[in-house]
Motif scaffolding. Structure first.
Motif, PDB file in Angstrom:
ATOM      1  N   ALA A  32       0.954  -1.069  -0.056  1.00 33.98           N
ATOM      2  CA  ALA A  32      -0.190   0.335   0.049  1.00 33.98           C
ATOM      3  C   ALA A  32       0.262   1.495  -0.053  1.00 33.98           C
ATOM      4  N   ALA A  33       0.360   2.344  -0.416  1.00 31.21           N
ATOM      5  CA  ALA A  33       0.818   3.556  -0.124  1.00 31.21           C
ATOM      6  C   ALA A  33       1.741   3.635   1.126  1.00 31.21           C
ATOM      7  N   VAL A  34       3.071   4.509   1.615  1.00 30.00           N
ATOM      8  CA  VAL A  34       3.591   4.181   2.623  1.00 30.00           C
ATOM      9  C   VAL A  34       4.413   5.321   2.507  1.00 30.00           C
ATOM     10  N   SER A  35       4.681   5.706   3.903  1.00 23.45           N
ATOM     11  CA  SER A  35       6.179   7.332   4.051  1.00 23.45           C
ATOM     12  C   SER A  35       6.776   6.652   3.687  1.00 23.45           C
ATOM     13  N   ALA A  36       7.538   7.704   2.961  1.00 21.99           N
ATOM     14  CA  ALA A  36       8.736   7.453   2.751  1.00 21.99           C
ATOM     15  C   ALA A  36      10.113   8.343   3.792  1.00 21.99           C
ATOM     16  N   MET A  37       9.225   8.961   4.504  1.00 21.44           N
ATOM     17  CA  MET A  37      10.619   9.903   5.658  1.00 21.44           C
ATOM     18  C   MET A  37       9.528   9.692   7.095  1.00 21.44           C
ATOM     19  N   ASP A  38       9.899  10.238   8.328  1.00 23.94           N
ATOM     20  CA  ASP A  38       9.593  10.024   9.359  1.00 23.94           C
ATOM     21  C   ASP A  38       8.758  11.754   9.527  1.00 23.94           C
ATOM     22  N   GLY A  39       6.973  12.424  10.120  1.00 20.18           N
ATOM     23  CA  GLY A  39       6.844  12.925  10.289  1.00 20.18           C
ATOM     24  C   GLY A  39       5.256  12.619  10.854  1.00 20.18           C
ATOM     25  N   TYR A  40       4.827  13.951   9.717  1.00 18.95           N
ATOM     26  CA  TYR A  40       3.017  13.753   9.718  1.00 18.95           C
ATOM     27  C   TYR A  40       2.401  12.974   8.500  1.00 18.95           C
ATOM     28  N   ALA A  41       1.554  12.257   8.576  1.00 21.70           N
ATOM     29  CA  ALA A  41       0.385  11.765   7.015  1.00 21.70           C
ATOM     30  C   ALA A  41      -0.635  13.666   7.419  1.00 21.70           C
ATOM     31  N   VAL A  42      -0.835  14.348   5.854  1.00 20.72           N
ATOM     32  CA  VAL A  42      -1.606  15.041   6.372  1.00 20.72           C
ATOM     33  C   VAL A  42      -2.090  15.678   5.102  1.00 20.72           C
ATOM     34  N   ARG A  43      -3.405  16.234   4.523  1.00 21.28           N
ATOM     35  CA  ARG A  43      -4.246  16.885   3.723  1.00 21.28           C
ATOM     36  C   ARG A  43      -3.635  17.886   3.502  1.00 21.28           C
ATOM     37  N   ALA A  44      -2.769  17.978   1.948  1.00 23.95           N
ATOM     38  CA  ALA A  44      -2.400  18.978   1.085  1.00 23.95           C
ATOM     39  C   ALA A  44      -2.711  20.381   1.209  1.00 23.95           C
ATOM     40  N   THR A  45      -4.145  19.903   1.266  1.00 22.55           N
ATOM     41  CA  THR A  45      -4.715  21.691   1.464  1.00 22.55           C
ATOM     42  C   THR A  45      -4.600  21.694   2.611  1.00 22.55           C
ATOM     43  N   ASP A  46      -4.184  21.379   3.850  1.00 20.94           N
ATOM     44  CA  ASP A  46      -4.474  21.560   5.030  1.00 20.94           C
ATOM     45  C   ASP A  46      -2.747  21.755   5.261  1.00 20.94           C
ATOM     46  N   ALA A  47      -1.805  21.632   4.837  1.00 20.86           N
ATOM     47  CA  ALA A  47      -0.508  21.696   5.578  1.00 20.86           C
ATOM     48  C   ALA A  47       0.533  22.877   4.540  1.00 20.86           C
ATOM     49  N   THR A  48      -0.061  24.564   4.946  1.00 19.32           N
ATOM     50  CA  THR A  48       0.153  25.407   4.333  1.00 19.32           C
ATOM     51  C   THR A  48       1.149  25.972   5.574  1.00 19.32           C
ATOM     52  N   ASP A  49       1.833  26.722   5.170  1.00 20.27           N
ATOM     53  CA  ASP A  49       3.163  27.266   5.989  1.00 20.27           C
ATOM     54  C   ASP A  49       2.522  28.455   6.607  1.00 20.27           C
ATOM     55  N   GLY A  50       2.514  27.879   8.259  1.00 20.73           N
ATOM     56  CA  GLY A  50       1.657  28.548   9.374  1.00 20.73           C
ATOM     57  C   GLY A  50       0.407  28.197   9.901  1.00 20.73           C
ATOM     58  N   ALA A  51       0.120  26.836  10.120  1.00 19.82           N
ATOM     59  CA  ALA A  51      -1.175  26.701   9.857  1.00 19.82           C
ATOM     60  C   ALA A  51      -0.788  25.453  10.662  1.00 19.82           C
ATOM     61  N   ILE A  52      -1.335  24.997  12.201  1.00 18.71           N
ATOM     62  CA  ILE A  52      -1.929  24.204  13.056  1.00 18.71           C
ATOM     63  C   ILE A  52      -3.316  23.474  12.802  1.00 18.71           C
ATOM     64  N   LEU A  53      -2.172  21.905  13.065  1.00 18.41           N
ATOM     65  CA  LEU A  53      -3.174  20.874  12.902  1.00 18.41           C
ATOM     66  C   LEU A  53      -3.413  19.508  13.660  1.00 18.41           C
ATOM     67  N   ALA A  54      -4.406  19.041  13.995  1.00 21.86           N
ATOM     68  CA  ALA A  54      -4.689  18.441  15.083  1.00 21.86           C
ATOM     69  C   ALA A  54      -3.870  17.563  15.022  1.00 21.86           C
ATOM     70  N   VAL A  55      -3.599  16.295  16.068  1.00 22.91           N
ATOM     71  CA  VAL A  55      -2.804  14.992  15.591  1.00 22.91           C
ATOM     72  C   VAL A  55      -3.578  14.450  16.404  1.00 22.91           C
TER      73      VAL A  55
END
Length: 398
Positions: free
Chosen positions: A46-69
């Motif tokens: 299945a699709a997997v992460s290539a790096m350590d980080g956070y799985a997000v929706r690109a439309t939400d992950a703009t510079d300065g945004a705050i996301l709920a983990v």
């Protein structure tokens, strides 16, 4: 005398690959595949992460945004929920991409704040995601039949979920040294005799090329002894003899084995070293008769036995691979025999220099040689800097 190329072609034309056997993956390196290896699964599944980080929706992950983990997805423990608007899932390399996520926010581009994460770098859709099947898909042919398996191949077969592989059985090669004058290393040397090197050297060559040497006791110059020991090679894919292939009164291989059903194909080739070479069949067993001279025996093994071993293991035959190099010293014209001259190579492998002494009894120069310079029959004299064809001995593993 027949040309080297014709002799090689006639030898290889009579040989067939050994049957297949199934071996554990752990011991398959160096063996030749008898059947192709096809993937038993899709990698990654299945699709997997290539790096350590956070799985997000690109439309939400703009510079300065705050996301709920809202969860985590380490490798082997997928997140069961869905990533919704304004949400993120902590993820690690190899973790499955949760439903709803379409990008990875690298941990170095994020600032963790308890149950929230601040985006410090805008994320592009699809970034740092390895899609399903990026490496291979189920049913895909990964390794072709006839491939000699490397450590890299073993890793690929393991990843494709193959604990066993079908490979050609290692060809058994009987090795029979003949002559009253020879003794094995460490044994008493007969008066006027020498220590035999051929059986050990040929066994090492066979083993390095993927075969299984069957070293027979030394046969004295006695027809009955030669007949009895040659019979021990039944079941081998080939019998290789050394000595007894020339024209002297004590060269007894053909004389002894003829009445036992030995059928001669050819004898004597236009080659130096190695003019007296026998090829034929002893019943169902192919027989290659090499000269007794140790350098001649090994050079002939490079030219004829190595290609034969490749065919027996299910690989293409043909000539032993060659390269080109430039001469570090001039060479005189050649006579009517194809010549294989022991030589040294420069550190970069571009310059080859033939040794001045080419006596075929001198094993020391063969051991020190890094290449064989091939000279065609009647080749003209060549100056320093001329281009020549060579066999690189270091590449053969012998």
């Amino acid at each position: 005398m027949i040309p080297v190329s014709e002799a090689r072609d006639r030898i290889l034309a009579t040989l067939s690959p050994t049957p297949a056997e199934t071996v554990p993956l752990a011991v398959a390196a160096g063996r030749v595949l008898a059947r192709p290896v096809r993937a038993r699964l899709t990698q990654p599944p299945a699709a997997v992460s290539a790096m350590d980080g956070y799985a997000v929706r690109a439309t939400d992950a703009t510079d300065g945004a705050i996301l709920a983990v809202v969860g985590s997805a380490p490798a082997g423990h997928p997140y069961a929920g869905v990533v919704g608007p304004g949400q993120a899932v902590r993820i690690f390399t190899g973790g499955f991409i949760p439903t709803g996520a379409d990008a990875i926010l690298l941990q170095e581009d994020a600032a963790a704040m308890g149950e929230q994460v601040a985006v410090r770098e805008t994320v592009a859709e699809g970034r740092w995601i390895r899609p399903a099947g990026l490496d291979f898909t189920a049913g895909e042919t990964l390794l072709e039949q006839g491939r000699k398996l490397t450590a890299r191949d073993i890793g690929l077969a393991a990843a494709a979920n193959h604990p066993w592989l079908a490979v050609h059985r290692a060809p058994r090669i009987g090795i029979l040294a003949t002559g009253d004058e020879i003794a094995l290393p460490g044994e008493p040397i007969p008066e006027g005799g020498i220590v035999s090197s051929n059986a050990h050297a040929l066994a090492a060559l066979v083993r390095a090329a993927g075969g299984e040497p069957v070293v027979l006791p030394i046969a004295p110059d006695d027809e009955a002894a030669i007949i009895a020991l040659a019979a021990d090679a039944r079941g081998c894919e080939m019998l290789v003899t050394t000595g007894g292939a020339s024209v002297g009164d004590h060269d007894l291989v053909q004389k002894a084995l003829g009445p036992q059903g030995f059928a001669l194909d050819f004898w004597k080739i236009a080659m130096r070293p190695g003019k007296p070479l026998i090829w034929g069949r002893l019943g169902e067993t192919p027989l290659l008769g090499l000269p007794g001279n140790p350098v001649s025996a090994l050079v002939c093994a490079v030219v004829f036995l190595l290609p034969a071993l490749r065919v027996l293991q299910g690989q293409p035959g043909g000539a032993t691979p060659t390269h080109t190099a430039i001469l570090g010293a001039p060479l005189p014209e050649n006579d009517r025999r194809e010549d294989y001259m022991r030589a040294s190579l420069s550190a970069d492998g571009r310059v080859v220099t033939a040794f001045k002494r080419q006596d075929s009894s001198m094993l020391k120069t063969l051991a020190r040689a890094e290449a064989l310079v091939i000279r065609a029959p009647h080749a003209p004299a060549l100056p320093e800097g001329a281009e020549v064809e060579i066999i690189r001995l270091d590449e053969l593993g012998i």
